[in-house]
Design a protein around this motif. Sequence first.
Motif, PDB file in Angstrom:
ATOM      1  N   TRP A 138       0.868  -1.185   0.000  1.00  0.00           N
ATOM      2  CA  TRP A 138       0.000   0.000   0.000  1.00  0.00           C
ATOM      3  C   TRP A 138       0.904   1.233   0.000  1.00  0.00           C
ATOM      4  O   TRP A 138       1.859   1.310   0.785  1.00  0.00           O
ATOM      5  CB  TRP A 138      -0.895   0.019   1.233  1.00  0.00           C
ATOM      6  CG  TRP A 138      -2.008  -0.970   1.185  1.00  0.00           C
ATOM      7  CD1 TRP A 138      -2.028  -2.226   1.723  1.00  0.00           C
ATOM      8  CD2 TRP A 138      -3.283  -0.802   0.560  1.00  0.00           C
ATOM      9  NE1 TRP A 138      -3.224  -2.838   1.463  1.00  0.00           N
ATOM     10  CE2 TRP A 138      -4.013  -1.986   0.750  1.00  0.00           C
ATOM     11  CE3 TRP A 138      -3.875   0.238  -0.146  1.00  0.00           C
ATOM     12  CZ2 TRP A 138      -5.312  -2.160   0.266  1.00  0.00           C
ATOM     13  CZ3 TRP A 138      -5.167   0.063  -0.632  1.00  0.00           C
ATOM     14  CH2 TRP A 138      -5.876  -1.120  -0.428  1.00  0.00           C
ATOM     15  N   ARG A 179       0.678   5.727  -0.505  1.00  0.00           N
ATOM     16  CA  ARG A 179      -0.254   6.835  -0.434  1.00  0.00           C
ATOM     17  C   ARG A 179       0.378   8.087  -1.042  1.00  0.00           C
ATOM     18  O   ARG A 179       1.592   8.228  -1.075  1.00  0.00           O
ATOM     19  CB  ARG A 179      -0.691   7.096   1.005  1.00  0.00           C
ATOM     20  CG  ARG A 179       0.370   7.712   1.899  1.00  0.00           C
ATOM     21  CD  ARG A 179      -0.136   7.806   3.333  1.00  0.00           C
ATOM     22  NE  ARG A 179       0.776   8.551   4.197  1.00  0.00           N
ATOM     23  CZ  ARG A 179       0.603   8.671   5.510  1.00  0.00           C
ATOM     24  NH1 ARG A 179      -0.420   8.104   6.119  1.00  0.00           N
ATOM     25  NH2 ARG A 179       1.467   9.378   6.224  1.00  0.00           N
ATOM     26  N   ARG A 196       4.341  10.096  -3.937  1.00  0.00           N
ATOM     27  CA  ARG A 196       3.777   8.841  -3.459  1.00  0.00           C
ATOM     28  C   ARG A 196       4.795   8.172  -2.548  1.00  0.00           C
ATOM     29  O   ARG A 196       5.993   8.134  -2.854  1.00  0.00           O
ATOM     30  CB  ARG A 196       3.429   7.945  -4.649  1.00  0.00           C
ATOM     31  CG  ARG A 196       2.578   6.740  -4.293  1.00  0.00           C
ATOM     32  CD  ARG A 196       2.105   6.016  -5.544  1.00  0.00           C
ATOM     33  NE  ARG A 196       1.258   6.864  -6.375  1.00  0.00           N
ATOM     34  CZ  ARG A 196       0.584   6.406  -7.421  1.00  0.00           C
ATOM     35  NH1 ARG A 196       0.655   5.121  -7.761  1.00  0.00           N
ATOM     36  NH2 ARG A 196      -0.150   7.223  -8.151  1.00  0.00           N
ATOM     37  N   ASP A 228      -2.788  11.571   7.828  1.00  0.00           N
ATOM     38  CA  ASP A 228      -2.940  10.337   7.044  1.00  0.00           C
ATOM     39  C   ASP A 228      -3.828  10.554   5.823  1.00  0.00           C
ATOM     40  O   ASP A 228      -3.988   9.648   4.997  1.00  0.00           O
ATOM     41  CB  ASP A 228      -3.554   9.227   7.904  1.00  0.00           C
ATOM     42  CG  ASP A 228      -2.636   8.773   9.022  1.00  0.00           C
ATOM     43  OD1 ASP A 228      -3.141   8.538  10.135  1.00  0.00           O
ATOM     44  OD2 ASP A 228      -1.414   8.640   8.769  1.00  0.00           O
ATOM     45  N   ALA A 272      -4.948  11.142   2.343  1.00  0.00           N
ATOM     46  CA  ALA A 272      -4.247  10.912   1.080  1.00  0.00           C
ATOM     47  C   ALA A 272      -5.071   9.965   0.216  1.00  0.00           C
ATOM     48  O   ALA A 272      -6.060   9.389   0.687  1.00  0.00           O
ATOM     49  CB  ALA A 272      -2.868  10.301   1.326  1.00  0.00           C
ATOM     50  N   TYR A 332      -4.876   6.413  -1.298  1.00  0.00           N
ATOM     51  CA  TYR A 332      -4.137   5.192  -0.996  1.00  0.00           C
ATOM     52  C   TYR A 332      -4.218   4.256  -2.196  1.00  0.00           C
ATOM     53  O   TYR A 332      -5.303   3.976  -2.715  1.00  0.00           O
ATOM     54  CB  TYR A 332      -4.701   4.522   0.254  1.00  0.00           C
ATOM     55  CG  TYR A 332      -4.276   5.213   1.517  1.00  0.00           C
ATOM     56  CD1 TYR A 332      -4.761   6.480   1.850  1.00  0.00           C
ATOM     57  CD2 TYR A 332      -3.354   4.631   2.385  1.00  0.00           C
ATOM     58  CE1 TYR A 332      -4.361   7.146   2.994  1.00  0.00           C
ATOM     59  CE2 TYR A 332      -2.945   5.282   3.540  1.00  0.00           C
ATOM     60  CZ  TYR A 332      -3.452   6.531   3.833  1.00  0.00           C
ATOM     61  OH  TYR A 332      -3.039   7.182   4.977  1.00  0.00           O
ATOM     62  N   GLY A 352      -6.669   3.721  -6.821  1.00  0.00           N
ATOM     63  CA  GLY A 352      -6.591   4.525  -5.605  1.00  0.00           C
ATOM     64  C   GLY A 352      -7.938   4.705  -4.929  1.00  0.00           C
ATOM     65  O   GLY A 352      -8.993   4.662  -5.569  1.00  0.00           O
TER      66      GLY A 352
END
Length: 116
Positions: free
Chosen positions: A36, A38, A45, A89, A91, A93, A109
Amino acid sequence: QVQLVESGGGLVQAGGSLRLSCAVSRTIFGFNAMGWYRQAPGKQRELVAQITRGGSTNYADFVTGRFTISRDNDKNTVYLQMNSLKPEDTAVYYCNAETDRGFWYWGQGTQVTVSS
């Protein structure tokens, strides 16, 4: 062509939890690693978590102890359990699959937004 489809994103308050899923169109055991990543607006990224074919995991420092990556080979699905979420956090993903030859596949995403 391999397809990766993420789901489970959304809006959550700080301190809350979300579980992301990544459904893969073929057996994930064939990949060297699943991960994963983000990407926040205006930022590059970055890796969040990775799990290898053998089950070894690797986490970014900023999620250690809060996020857990797992895989279900029978369902060809990779999960990211995210607890104690913070506004930073927030974003998009992305799910990633890496082949033994180093080729990467990406999903489209899923947006995660954490409100303060």
